[in-house]
Design a protein around this motif. Structure first.
Motif: not given
Length: 112
Positions: A14-19, A89-106
């Motif tokens: 669901x998360x990957x499809x939404x993304x 891109x040095x956008x460190x505040x955004x690193x959590x977003x792909x990790x949130x999407x990666x977590x359920x797949x992992x």
């Protein structure tokens, strides 16, 4: 097949499809960061397709486990690449977003 595995797999799909759908819809919360990170616009449809294919593969994997394993590996690698892109891109505040999407797949990969 455990309940935790099914929940993690469906959540990841669901998360990957939404993304992926958000990329196709050119949702501002997705395309603005892509522009900020320097991701070429010509890649956007391919990235959305990869996420959508991963989502579909996870759902098919509930019935054909090899497909699900490959889809989960693909999504983990995809979102790992997204983490690298955000860091470059040095956008460190955004690193959590792909990790949130990666977590359920992992998680679905680990719970098989």
């Amino acid at each position: 097949m455990s309940t935790a595995f099914i929940v993690a797999t469906v959540l990841a799909a669901v998360m990957a499809g939404f993304s992926g759908g958000s990329v196709f819809a050119r949702a501002a919360f997705v395309v603005e960061p892509l522009t900020e990170y320097g991701v070429p616009r010509s890649w956007w449809n391919w990235l959305g397709a990869a996420k959508a294919a991963g989502a579909l593969g996870l759902l098919v994997g509930l019935f054909a486990p090899v497909v699900g394993v490959l889809a989960a590996i693909g999504l983990v690698l995809y979102f790992g690449g997204a983490v690298i892109t955000v860091v470059r891109a040095r956008s460190y505040a955004h690193v959590a977003f792909p990790l949130v999407y990666m977590a359920p797949a992992a998680a679905s990969l680990l719970l098989i």
